[in-house]
Design a protein around this motif. Structure first.
Motif, PDB file in Angstrom:
ATOM      1  N   ASN A  31      -8.609   1.166   6.087  1.00  0.00           N
ATOM      2  CA  ASN A  31      -9.929   0.884   5.515  1.00  0.00           C
ATOM      3  C   ASN A  31     -10.677   2.147   5.108  1.00  0.00           C
ATOM      4  N   TYR A  32     -10.028   3.300   5.232  1.00  0.00           N
ATOM      5  CA  TYR A  32     -10.690   4.583   4.977  1.00  0.00           C
ATOM      6  C   TYR A  32     -10.159   5.280   3.718  1.00  0.00           C
ATOM      7  N   LYS A  33      -9.258   4.636   3.011  1.00  0.00           N
ATOM      8  CA  LYS A  33      -8.584   5.285   1.886  1.00  0.00           C
ATOM      9  C   LYS A  33      -9.545   5.802   0.817  1.00  0.00           C
TER      10      LYS A  33
ATOM     11  N   SER B   3      -2.582  -2.349  -1.775  1.00  0.00           N
ATOM     12  CA  SER B   3      -3.403  -1.148  -1.568  1.00  0.00           C
ATOM     13  C   SER B   3      -2.618   0.011  -0.970  1.00  0.00           C
TER      14      SER B   3
ATOM     15  N   TRP C 294     -14.794   0.940  -4.554  1.00  0.00           N
ATOM     16  CA  TRP C 294     -14.001   0.543  -3.387  1.00  0.00           C
ATOM     17  C   TRP C 294     -14.681   1.014  -2.102  1.00  0.00           C
ATOM     18  N   ARG C 295     -15.148   2.258  -2.103  1.00  0.00           N
ATOM     19  CA  ARG C 295     -15.849   2.787  -0.926  1.00  0.00           C
ATOM     20  C   ARG C 295     -17.133   2.003  -0.653  1.00  0.00           C
TER      21      ARG C 295
ATOM     22  N   MET D 256     -16.234  -1.324   0.904  1.00  0.00           N
ATOM     23  CA  MET D 256     -15.819  -1.227   2.300  1.00  0.00           C
ATOM     24  C   MET D 256     -17.030  -1.043   3.203  1.00  0.00           C
TER      25      MET D 256
ATOM     26  N   ASP E 220      -9.113  -3.873   3.238  1.00  0.00           N
ATOM     27  CA  ASP E 220      -8.938  -2.772   2.287  1.00  0.00           C
ATOM     28  C   ASP E 220      -8.312  -3.256   0.993  1.00  0.00           C
ATOM     29  N   GLN E 221      -7.343  -4.155   1.111  1.00  0.00           N
ATOM     30  CA  GLN E 221      -6.647  -4.641  -0.077  1.00  0.00           C
ATOM     31  C   GLN E 221      -7.515  -5.614  -0.873  1.00  0.00           C
TER      32      GLN E 221
END
Length: 322
Positions: free
Chosen positions: A84-86, A170, A186-187, A190, A222-223
């Motif tokens: 979840n941090y990508k 992802s 995306w960030r 999340m 995340d995905q």
């Protein structure tokens, strides 16, 4: 340490614990297929045992893998589950760590690449590089998840720009700096997931929030949020099919070991005899990249690992014929 061009492309990944084996195999595959540059590795816990020669830097540790290739280890202080941090990590590389490269690629640490590195650069130059997911490659534009995601995005000030009928994995994403809006969305998404009370500190373990199975629109946060970030941005995409990660046949780009146990944790022969599980393509691809330039095992363990795999293949073929 050797000098090399850092302005073209960079690779990054995140790992903790035994996933260091996957990081080593990923880097070996990158190097052997022509990648030269910096692989940025965010980590929690200890450095890999194969990185004892790494030298300390103000930001972390650098390990020269081979001529023209360096791993830059960065300790990451967050309680967020790394999946979840990508987007946070990728954007931090550009914004806080002085990454010069115009192209940035994230790979999960259970992926190896299979083709010339220059193909990945050509790929991302045509749009954000994505791959279809193996389980849910087709997700129609009118899918109920998409309707729920749209409402979720609206609550957080984001508007849907498009509704594709594809669902993306992802585990890999390639982005040019000019298309960073996708990572920013995306960030944001999340963080919005966390604001709405969903625990993103673990994988599919959402305490206090009723997420029990895939019927929930945030089950794979995340995905799912990567797919929503595609919906709320208009950056160009360049998408490959399920073959791109070896989820289906004829793949030539990479192999993604999505199942458990991971290849480095498998006793192939035991799994066959006790559970009837044959080795899969991702296992074979992992084993190609465990002996250099990073040596992940001692010579004896390396030989035993490969013999174990070959024995399971031989026994599996015998039983299949009979």
């Amino acid at each position: 340490m050797a000098e090399f061009d850092t302005s073209r492309s960079a690779v990054c990944t995140l790992f903790e614990g035994h996933y260091h084996y996957g990081v080593g195999a990923l880097v070996n595959s990158l190097y052997r297929h022509g990648f030269r540059g910096v692989v940025w590795v965010g980590y929690r816990g200890d450095l890999p045992p194969w990185a004892r020669a790494a030298r300390q830097t103000p930001a972390g540790y650098d390990l020269e893998v081979a001529s023209g290739c360096v791993i830059r280890f960065l300790p990451v202080e967050t309680n967020v589950f790394f999946a979840n941090y990508k987007p946070h990590f990728m954007l931090d590389l550009w914004d806080h760590y002085g990454l010069e490269a115009e192209r940035l690629f994230y790979f999960d640490p259970d992926i190896v690449i299979k083709c010339r590195w220059s193909f990945f650069e050509e790929w991302v130059d045509t749009g954000v590089a994505l791959c279809l997911d193996g389980a849910y490659a087709h997700m129609p534009a009118t899918h109920p998840f998409r309707r729920q995601w749209q409402a979720f995005a609206g609550r957080h000030g984001l508007q849907v720009q498009r509704c594709p009928d594809e669902y993306y994995n992802s585990g890999f994403v390639g982005v040019r700096r000019e298309h960073r809006a996708l990572l920013e969305a995306w960030r944001t998404l999340m963080e919005a997931v966390r604001e709405e009370g969903i625990n993103i500190t673990s994988f599919k373990n959402f305490e206090g929030y009723n997420i029990g199975d895939r019927s929930h629109p945030f089950y794979v946060a995340d995905q799912d949020m990567l797919n929503l970030s595609v919906m709320v941005t208009d950056v160009p995409l360049s998408v490959m099919g399920t073959d791109a990660m070896d989820f289906t046949g004829a793949g030539f780009t990479m192999s993604h070991a999505v199942d458990a146990p991971k290849p480095w944790k498998k006793n192939f022969l035991w799994l066959l005899l006790k559970r009837g599980r044959l080795p899969v393509l991702a296992d074979a691809e992992f084993l190609k990249y465990i002996d250099g330039p990073i040596r992940l095992y001692s010579p004896l363990r390396l030989r035993l690992k490969r013999l174990n795999y070959l024995a399971s293949k031989a026994v599996g073929t015998f039983y299949h014929r009979h």
